[in-house]
Design an enzyme around this catalytic site. Structure first.
Site, PDB file in Angstrom:
ATOM      1  N   ASP A 178       0.834  -1.197   0.000  1.00 17.97           N
ATOM      2  CA  ASP A 178       0.000   0.000   0.000  1.00 17.97           C
ATOM      3  C   ASP A 178       0.879   1.262   0.000  1.00 17.97           C
ATOM      4  O   ASP A 178       2.029   1.230   0.447  1.00 17.97           O
ATOM      5  CB  ASP A 178      -0.861  -0.038   1.275  1.00 17.97           C
ATOM      6  CG  ASP A 178      -1.905   1.047   1.312  1.00 17.97           C
ATOM      7  OD1 ASP A 178      -2.777   1.050   0.422  1.00 17.97           O
ATOM      8  OD2 ASP A 178      -1.856   1.890   2.227  1.00 17.97           O
ATOM      9  N   GLU A 182       1.471  -0.211  -4.874  1.00 17.78           N
ATOM     10  CA  GLU A 182       0.416   0.722  -5.251  1.00 17.78           C
ATOM     11  C   GLU A 182       1.024   2.119  -5.374  1.00 17.78           C
ATOM     12  O   GLU A 182       1.354   2.751  -4.371  1.00 17.78           O
ATOM     13  CB  GLU A 182      -0.693   0.744  -4.191  1.00 17.78           C
ATOM     14  CG  GLU A 182      -1.791   1.744  -4.531  1.00 17.78           C
ATOM     15  CD  GLU A 182      -2.467   2.363  -3.314  1.00 17.78           C
ATOM     16  OE1 GLU A 182      -3.630   2.786  -3.461  1.00 17.78           O
ATOM     17  OE2 GLU A 182      -1.853   2.440  -2.234  1.00 17.78           O
TER      18      GLU A 182
END
Length: 487
Positions: free
Chosen positions: A221, A245
């Site tokens: 993330d 990400e």
């Protein structure tokens, strides 16, 4: 003679030691191995409950009751669609309301709402028994939204573990990388990775997670919010495939993270892909592909390709055309990259802004849904013909259609309600080849004549042609090692 014998023994022991060392470092699977996978993205809290209770969720802003056991009990639903990998939510203990997993509270514990350590191990074992891989979502940028009172965060309970308080502004993403790395995203306390204690703990934590649970890969993330050199160390500590990400569509910016993590989610094509299949000119997608090729080359084969995820309104939100979604999904499964399908797309979910795009699935697990059946067919074709081993060839495009091949598979996607009546020249198939649609109409066959094929296709429809009389093998449920299954 003694020296030679001694050296020989030493080399043998060295080789054994190196093999053992490699064996311990690479528990999961490499970047090259992941290229062939097809991933089903799950929000653990929203997929299935342990007790199979089908009652709807009353508040999408909080826990709805999905668990590891719920996923394990419904692996058939995923595997019969053809998926051979799942991505699940972050597993760490979260503060109240952290149903999504991104609000870490106690890094030494698991989120008990999803189940026990044993439940997680049993889910992963059950996946491995089916030759399915598990990717776990992880966070190393921030913790739960506790303001500046860190006493409840374990082990990062001191102000020295965090950057000084400032908040990332919208304009910072394009203009101020320092603020992106040092300020708070959505007010979440920003961990100070340059602090030795913080860095060493995070690196030990990921190493331990991968080894304890036999994890096959990780999705990371908030990658741009942490300096690149930290991710290089984190990737090494994890020892498994890492996909990051980087929520940004600038191609140079995206490319800058590849190497520090194995690859990134393809946000470079995301908006164009969606807009195209909602009716904008197919030429926009063709131009974007050209840009991606120039920037990434073969690296695209490893990037995560997706139509929907938990951070964006669903494709069908405000655009209810299932045929268009199926076209977008087909493109994502046959274009370059590792396809990732967000749970619920197969049931035609159309939720809007978070958390509306994080619906519970247990109320609609219909294997006869037209999108479920469509995915089942195209994933079977993707796997049977090993399309990931072949180049993407754009054979023909117009405003409302795109025809391309990957090896022995010929794909035609359309995006407007206009009939296609076109001749595709320079087909990469021998003269006289009979190609039949393996997805919607087995009787729809075309012939290569003079190196060309003539296409007659209804608007908004997708065709996937393969050589006539090659039957498609669908995913069967096979339990490879019953000793791994806990009943």
């Amino acid at each position: 003679g003694i020296n030679a014998e001694y050296m020989g023994l030493l080399m043998t022991f060295s080789a054994i030691f190196i093999v053992c060392l490699i064996g311990t470092v690479i528990a999961g699977h490499s970047k090259a191995e992941w290229k062939s996978r097809t991933i089903y993205q799950i929000l653990t809290d929203r997929f299935a409950r342990s007790d199979n209770n089908k009652e709807g969720c009353k508040n999408l802003h909080n826990y709805c009751g999905g668990t590891y056991r719920g996923i394990k009990n419904n692996l058939d639903y995923i595997q019969e669609m053809g998926f051979d990998s799942i991505w699940i939510s972050p597993v760490v203990d979260n503060s109240d309301g952290g149903y999504h997993g991104y609000w870490a509270r106690d890094w030494n514990k698991l989120n008990s709402n999803f189940g026990s350590e044993n439940d997680l191990k049993e889910l992963i074992n059950a996946c491995h028994a089916r030759k399915m891989w598990v990717m776990i979502d992880v966070v190393a940028n921030h913790v739960a939204p506790v303001g500046v009172d860190y006493h409840s965060i374990v082990p990062f309970n001191q102000a020295a573990h965090y950057h000084d308080y400032c908040e990332i502004r919208d304009q910072d993403f394009k203009n101020d990388q320092w603020r992106v790395e040092n300020c708070r995203l959505a007010k979440l306390p920003d961990l100070k990775q340059e602090n030795d204690y913080v860095q060493n703990y995070l690196l030990d934590w990921i190493k331990k997670l991968v080894h304890t649970y036999d994890v096959d890969g990780i999705r990371i993330d908030t990658v741009p919010e942490v300096p690149k050199q930290f991710w290089s160390k984190y990737k090494q500590a994890a020892g498994v495939f890492t996909i990051g990400e980087v929520f940004d569509d600038r191609l140079d910016y995206l490319k800058g993270y590849i190497g520090h993590v194995d690859t990134v989610l393809n946000y470079g094509i995301f908006d164009t892909l969606r807009n195209t299949f909602k009716g904008q000119s197919m030429l926009g997608l063709v131009n974007k592909i050209d840009q991606l090729d120039k920037h990434f080359g073969d690296e695209q084969f490893y990037m995560g390709l997706f139509v929907d995820n938990h951070d964006n309104d669903r494709f069908l939100h405000g655009h209810g055309n299932w045929d268009n979604l199926m076209g977008a999904l087909a493109f994502s499964l046959f274009y370059k990259g590792i396809p990732i399908v967000y749970y619920g797309d197969e049931q035609g979910y159309g939720g809007g802004h978070d958390p509306e795009n994080r619906e519970e699935l247990w109320t609609h697990m219909n294997k006869q849904s037209s999108i479920y059946q469509f995915l089942k067919k195209i994933i079977a074709i993707r796997k049977q013909y090993k399309v990931w081993d072949f180049p993407y060839r754009d054979l023909y495009h117009k405003e409302h259609m795109l025809a391309f091949s990957r090896g022995a598979v010929f794909v035609v996607v359309t995006n407007q309600n206009k009939k296609v009546d076109e001749t595709v020249p320079k087909m990469p198939f021998p003269e006289g080849t009979k190609l039949c649609d393996a997805v919607t109409d087995y009787n729809d066959c075309i012939f290569v004549r003079g190196g060309s094929v003539h296409l007659m296709i209804d608007g908004n429809k997708t065709k996937v042609y393969v050589k006539h009389q090659q039957s498609i093998q669908f995913s069967t449920i096979t339990l490879y090692d019953l000793s791994l299954i806990h009943i």
